[in-house]
Design an enzyme around this catalytic site. Structure first.
Site, short mmCIF file in Angstrom:
data_model
loop_
_atom_site.label_atom_id
_atom_site.label_comp_id
_atom_site.label_asym_id
_atom_site.label_seq_id
_atom_site.Cartn_x
_atom_site.Cartn_y
_atom_site.Cartn_z
N SER A 140 0.86 -1.19 0.00
CA SER A 140 0.00 0.00 0.00
C SER A 140 0.89 1.23 0.00
O SER A 140 2.03 1.19 0.47
CB SER A 140 -0.90 0.00 1.24
OG SER A 140 -1.57 1.24 1.39
N TYR A 153 -1.40 -0.88 10.50
CA TYR A 153 -1.56 -1.07 9.07
C TYR A 153 -0.31 -0.60 8.32
O TYR A 153 0.20 -1.31 7.44
CB TYR A 153 -2.79 -0.32 8.57
CG TYR A 153 -3.17 -0.62 7.15
CD1 TYR A 153 -3.87 -1.77 6.82
CD2 TYR A 153 -2.83 0.25 6.11
CE1 TYR A 153 -4.24 -2.05 5.51
CE2 TYR A 153 -3.18 -0.02 4.80
CZ TYR A 153 -3.88 -1.18 4.51
OH TYR A 153 -4.23 -1.45 3.21
#
Length: 254
Positions: A140, A153
């Site tokens: 990501s 995350y």
């Protein structure tokens, strides 16, 4: 008699980007082995994709090594060589770091990062025995930039980028390993519910992107498909950011 189709494992395949990847790879002639921890969503998506191509759905929590080993063994039993693995499964837990429990931290890390390690650990020997292949890790842009309260995350995605180049060196030349780091991808119409309405995005949502729009799962799937194919045979250990240039855009308060 035709040769059996090459197989690809796709984790988190029942919704979002994973669903988009599964659909694209089915269209490209892969035997897709779709893994997801949500058995209900998995069944729903398997029914939706029935007839689109060769699909096998397997319930699997990627954070559980026994389940991962069983899923890879199941895939190995199916006809055809195992040539691809897409580590897409991921979750986010948003909470201030001062309130983030160790259990919640570990749940994100175990799913997003450890799960990719476990799939690579068990799938790589099968892929090597079948003549080699390619792994794509879904990282990501959060590996490079953050919003508040997303420590677990961001750490998991940053770890995936590092795991990617480590695996590429360890598994090459038989198995190539690359990472794809999406930015804003609108997955609102690609949830497990096939009747879900798409998100109502604004003009500003699209206009802020240098390419003029928010991303779609098809955009990511196109890149994943390329990285799995032999035509990307000189590409390994790399991270591909697909975010319409947002991580390159200077943004200052006016």
């Amino acid at each position: 008699m035709t040769d059996p189709l090459p197989k690809v494992l796709v984790t988190g395949g029942a919704r979002g980007i994973g669903r988009g990847v599964c659909e694209r790879l089915l269209d490209d002639g892969w035997h897709v082995v779709m893994l997801d921890a949500d058995a209900t969503a998995l069944e729903t998506m398997a029914e939706r994709l029935a007839g689109r191509g060769m699909l096998t759905a397997v319930a699997c929590d990627v954070a559980d090594e026994a389940q991962v080993a069983a899923a890879v063994a199941r895939a190995d039993e199916l006809p055809g060589p195992l040539k691809g693995l897409v580590n897409n499964a991921g979750i986010m837990h948003r909470q201030p770091v001062t309130e983030l429990s160790l259990a919640d931290w570990r749940r994100v890390i175990d799913t997003n990062l450890t799960g990719a390690f476990l799939l690579a650990k068990h799938a790589a020997p099968v892929m090597r025995a079948d003549g080699g292949g390619a792994i794509v890790n879904m990282a990501s842009t959060r590996a490079h930039m953050s919003e508040p309260d997303t420590e677990s995350y961001a750490a998991s995605k940053g770890g995936l980028v590092a795991l990617t180049h480590a695996l590429a060196i360890s598994l090459g030349p038989d198995v190539r390993v690359n990472a794809v780091s999406p930015g804003w991808i609108d997955v609102s119409a690609w949830r497990a519910d096939p009747d879900a309405a798409p998100e109502d995005l604004t003009h500003e949502d699209h206009a802020q992107h240098p390419a003029g729009r928010v991303g779609r799962p098809e955009d990511v799937a196109e890149l994943v498909a390329y990285l799995l194919e032999d035509r990307s045979g000189f590409v390994t250990g790399s991270e591909f950011v697909i975010d319409s240039g947002m991580t390159r855009k200077m943004i200052y308060a006016e």
